[in-house]
Enzyme design. Structure first.
Site, PDB file in Angstrom:
ATOM      1  N   ALA A 120       0.870  -1.182   0.000  1.00  0.00           N
ATOM      2  CA  ALA A 120       0.000   0.000   0.000  1.00  0.00           C
ATOM      3  C   ALA A 120       0.905   1.229   0.000  1.00  0.00           C
ATOM      4  O   ALA A 120       2.058   1.162   0.436  1.00  0.00           O
ATOM      5  CB  ALA A 120      -0.886  -0.013   1.232  1.00  0.00           C
TER       6      ALA A 120
ATOM      7  N   GLY B  88       0.559  -5.038   0.666  1.00  0.00           N
ATOM      8  CA  GLY B  88      -0.613  -5.104  -0.217  1.00  0.00           C
ATOM      9  C   GLY B  88      -0.327  -5.806  -1.539  1.00  0.00           C
ATOM     10  O   GLY B  88      -1.247  -6.314  -2.183  1.00  0.00           O
TER      11      GLY B  88
ATOM     12  N   GLU C 100      -0.642  -9.387  -0.769  1.00  0.00           N
ATOM     13  CA  GLU C 100      -2.082  -9.615  -0.549  1.00  0.00           C
ATOM     14  C   GLU C 100      -2.850  -9.636  -1.868  1.00  0.00           C
ATOM     15  O   GLU C 100      -3.761 -10.440  -2.058  1.00  0.00           O
ATOM     16  CB  GLU C 100      -2.629  -8.527   0.388  1.00  0.00           C
ATOM     17  CG  GLU C 100      -2.075  -8.674   1.801  1.00  0.00           C
ATOM     18  CD  GLU C 100      -2.358  -7.459   2.679  1.00  0.00           C
ATOM     19  OE1 GLU C 100      -1.887  -6.356   2.352  1.00  0.00           O
ATOM     20  OE2 GLU C 100      -3.062  -7.618   3.687  1.00  0.00           O
TER      21      GLU C 100
END
Ligand code: COA
Length: 259
Positions: A66, A111, A114
């Protein structure tokens, strides 16, 4: 649709979504997360698309997490909203009835790891690195990482990676079952397309049934065996089931239409 932070193209039924912020190692800012959701929805709705590849621009990074610059000054509620928005998009990917392969071309951190884990299959280049380094920032994973990494590699290794922030090499990721294949960078997209060449010859509604049934194993309050019974039953109402069985009996290749 055109995007600020994504490049998209469809070739031979395969839609490629490239996250395009190479200067920031393709870090996922809010806008990019939202655009990924929109791009995936578009691709699911487009009948010509049979499969989706998600990858990152440049030779170095799939997605390095992120976008840390957007974390500054967030409140508890804003942090929760951010996590929920990411989780919703990644759930959309996981529940896509069309198969999605992550082509992991470098760092897949936070992220990025993920996002790769939300895809149905993962092919990594041999320079890929996987990790959940959020504890370095005083954070934990928020886009499903504590759940999906545990599902994919088991509790012990998942806890270790989340707590140490250590990175896995592509070969280690293969050994732990986090990725399906490791190939050289020049073979990355070729390997994804090779997998799709096989999948594309199968009945699309049956592929959707496989995804829904396997996902049911991981869904709270859902009995996966019951979900399989439902998905199995649904196949008998499809034209492709009739085509598949007829083609077998007639000793020819099935010609599936997705109906
Ligand atoms: N968010 C925002 N920007 C990021 C980023 C992220 N997650 N990851 C990398 N960047 C930016 C860097 O700030 C730098 O920008 P700048 O050139 O404007 O300063 C650029 O991308 C290149 O990164 P850099 O750190 O210089 O590359 P490197 O090769 O030295 O290191 C990493 C690569 C991936 C090890 C390092 O960038 C890193 O640790 N990134 C953060 C990973 C992370 O913690 N992810 C989880 C976030 S929750």
């Amino acid at each position: 649709m055109s995007f600020e932070n994504l490049l998209t193209k469809t070739e031979n039924g395969i839609h490629t979504i490239t996250i395009n912020r190479p200067d920031k190692l393709n870090a996922l800012n809010k806008k990019t997360v939202q655009e990924i959701g929109d791009a995936v929805k578009d691709a699911i709705a487009e009948s010509a698309v049979k499969g989706i590849i998600i990858t990152g621009a440049g030779p170095k990074s799939f997605v390095a997490g992120a976008d840390i610059s957007e974390f500054v000054g967030l409140s508890v509620e804003q942090g929760k909203t951010m996590a929920k928005a990411g989780q919703d998009v990644f759930k959309l990917i996981e529940e896509s009835p069309k198969p999605i392969i992550a082509a992991v071309n470098g760092f897949a951190l936070g992220g990025g790891c993920e996002l790769a884990m939300a895809c149905h299959l993962r092919v990594a280049s041999d320079n890929a690195k996987f990790g959940q380094p959020e504890v370095n920032l005083g954070l934990i994973a928020g886009y499903g990482g504590t759940q999906r990494l545990t599902q994919l590699i088991g509790k012990a290794k998942s806890l270790e990676l989340h707590m140490t922030a250590d990175m896995l090499t592509a070969q280690q990721a293969l050994q732990f079952g986090l990725v399906n294949y490791v190939v050289s960078p020049d073979q990355l997209i070729i390997k994804c397309l090779e997998l799709f060449e096989k999948i594309k010859t199968k009945a699309p509604l049956a592929i959707a049934g496989v995804i829904a049934s396997v996902n049911a194993y991981y869904t709270d309050g859902v009995n996966g065996f019951d979900a399989e019974v439902t998905e199995f039953g649904k196949c008998f109402a499809t034209t492709d089931f009739k085509e598949g069985t007829t083609a077998f009996l007639e000793k020819r290749k099935a010609n599936f239409t997705g109906k």
